[in-house]
Design a protein around this motif. Sequence first.
Motif, mmCIF file in Angstrom:
data_model
loop_
_atom_site.group_PDB
_atom_site.id
_atom_site.type_symbol
_atom_site.label_atom_id
_atom_site.label_comp_id
_atom_site.label_asym_id
_atom_site.label_seq_id
_atom_site.Cartn_x
_atom_site.Cartn_y
_atom_site.Cartn_z
ATOM 1 N N LYS A 18 0.850 -1.178 0.000
ATOM 2 C CA LYS A 18 0.000 0.000 0.000
ATOM 3 C C LYS A 18 0.887 1.229 0.000
ATOM 4 N N ARG A 19 0.324 2.364 -0.200
ATOM 5 C CA ARG A 19 1.060 3.623 -0.149
ATOM 6 C C ARG A 19 1.293 4.013 1.307
ATOM 7 N N PHE A 20 2.520 4.424 1.613
ATOM 8 C CA PHE A 20 2.862 4.952 2.932
ATOM 9 C C PHE A 20 3.236 6.418 2.772
ATOM 10 N N LEU A 21 2.754 7.241 3.665
ATOM 11 C CA LEU A 21 3.076 8.662 3.642
ATOM 12 C C LEU A 21 4.305 8.940 4.494
ATOM 13 N N LYS A 22 5.063 9.953 4.112
ATOM 14 C CA LYS A 22 6.247 10.358 4.865
ATOM 15 C C LYS A 22 5.884 10.497 6.341
ATOM 16 N N GLY A 23 6.691 9.886 7.215
ATOM 17 C CA GLY A 23 6.463 9.944 8.656
ATOM 18 C C GLY A 23 5.548 8.861 9.190
ATOM 19 N N GLU A 24 4.928 8.097 8.319
ATOM 20 C CA GLU A 24 4.001 7.040 8.754
ATOM 21 C C GLU A 24 4.764 5.838 9.300
ATOM 22 N N LEU A 25 4.268 5.288 10.397
ATOM 23 C CA LEU A 25 4.832 4.066 10.953
ATOM 24 C C LEU A 25 4.512 2.913 10.007
ATOM 25 N N ILE A 26 5.534 2.201 9.600
ATOM 26 C CA ILE A 26 5.366 1.078 8.682
ATOM 27 C C ILE A 26 5.242 -0.225 9.455
ATOM 28 N N GLU A 27 6.108 -0.404 10.441
ATOM 29 C CA GLU A 27 6.144 -1.675 11.171
ATOM 30 C C GLU A 27 6.862 -1.496 12.499
ATOM 31 N N LYS A 28 6.361 -2.199 13.516
ATOM 32 C CA LYS A 28 7.054 -2.348 14.794
ATOM 33 C C LYS A 28 7.464 -3.804 14.875
ATOM 34 N N ALA A 29 8.744 -4.039 15.119
ATOM 35 C CA ALA A 29 9.229 -5.418 15.177
ATOM 36 C C ALA A 29 9.877 -5.693 16.522
ATOM 37 N N PRO A 30 9.418 -6.711 17.219
ATOM 38 C CA PRO A 30 10.082 -7.087 18.465
ATOM 39 C C PRO A 30 11.463 -7.653 18.150
ATOM 40 N N VAL A 80 14.096 3.218 14.031
ATOM 41 C CA VAL A 80 14.344 3.761 15.364
ATOM 42 C C VAL A 80 14.428 2.581 16.316
ATOM 43 N N LYS A 81 15.541 2.480 17.021
ATOM 44 C CA LYS A 81 15.712 1.409 18.002
ATOM 45 C C LYS A 81 15.039 1.841 19.299
ATOM 46 N N GLU A 89 11.339 0.201 15.204
ATOM 47 C CA GLU A 89 10.247 0.768 14.407
ATOM 48 C C GLU A 89 10.796 1.230 13.066
ATOM 49 N N TYR A 90 10.060 0.948 12.010
ATOM 50 C CA TYR A 90 10.389 1.452 10.678
ATOM 51 C C TYR A 90 9.370 2.508 10.300
ATOM 52 N N ILE A 91 9.882 3.644 9.821
ATOM 53 C CA ILE A 91 9.062 4.807 9.507
ATOM 54 C C ILE A 91 9.380 5.243 8.086
ATOM 55 N N ALA A 92 8.370 5.699 7.352
ATOM 56 C CA ALA A 92 8.576 6.182 5.984
ATOM 57 C C ALA A 92 9.382 7.478 6.003
ATOM 58 N N TYR A 93 10.511 7.461 5.325
ATOM 59 C CA TYR A 93 11.382 8.634 5.220
ATOM 60 C C TYR A 93 10.839 9.623 4.188
ATOM 61 N N ARG A 94 10.107 9.083 3.241
ATOM 62 C CA ARG A 94 9.423 9.866 2.217
ATOM 63 C C ARG A 94 8.179 9.079 1.825
ATOM 64 N N ASP A 95 7.322 9.636 0.995
ATOM 65 C CA ASP A 95 6.170 8.878 0.511
ATOM 66 C C ASP A 95 6.676 7.645 -0.248
ATOM 67 N N ILE A 96 6.005 6.518 -0.035
ATOM 68 C CA ILE A 96 6.369 5.250 -0.669
ATOM 69 C C ILE A 96 5.136 4.731 -1.395
ATOM 70 N N PRO A 110 19.452 8.071 7.573
ATOM 71 C CA PRO A 110 19.242 8.048 6.123
ATOM 72 C C PRO A 110 20.301 8.816 5.335
ATOM 73 N N GLU A 111 20.925 9.820 5.948
ATOM 74 C CA GLU A 111 21.913 10.642 5.258
ATOM 75 C C GLU A 111 23.341 10.121 5.361
ATOM 76 N N ASP A 112 23.596 9.138 6.193
ATOM 77 C CA ASP A 112 24.957 8.657 6.453
ATOM 78 C C ASP A 112 25.460 7.807 5.279
ATOM 79 N N LYS A 113 26.470 8.310 4.580
ATOM 80 C CA LYS A 113 27.013 7.603 3.416
ATOM 81 C C LYS A 113 28.298 6.843 3.750
ATOM 82 N N SER A 114 28.542 6.592 5.039
ATOM 83 C CA SER A 114 29.734 5.845 5.448
ATOM 84 C C SER A 114 29.704 4.443 4.850
#
Length: 131
Positions: A18-30, A80-81, A89-96, A110-114
């Motif tokens: 489905k479409r996810f909007l920026k900032g939307e919680l996608i999944e919580k994983a134990p 986010v740990k 938790e996984y969150i949409a960084y942009r619309d998906i 998301p910005e770390d290019k190491s």
Amino acid sequence: MLIVGNTNIKGRGIFAQKRFLKGELIEKAPVVVIPAEQVELLDKTTLGNYYYDWEDKAAAIAFGLVSLINHSYYPNTYYVKKFAEGEVEYIAYRDIEAGEEMTANYNGSPEDKSPIWFDVVDELSSTPLRI
């Protein structure tokens, strides 16, 4: 909301149903926390490629499909740990869009290019395929 599919280059991946909007919680994983003194042993197994660095030099294995989200330096999600809750938790960084592969930067930001521990391949297109 998420399905396992095949990518063109990276093998298995996770795709949005489905479409996810920026900032939307996608999944919580134990997670299961691996004590720091066992991480060296974990690194000698296949699971060594699938864990998150955790607090106090421990490691954590996330349950659910989020463990199969592929790396990208141009991700559409971030994680986010949640140490106290024992989850990631996984969150949409942009619309998906529906059908799009979910990606995250394994460096955490998301910005770390190491550099990471493998050669990075970013794909322009992937195909969701139910497995």
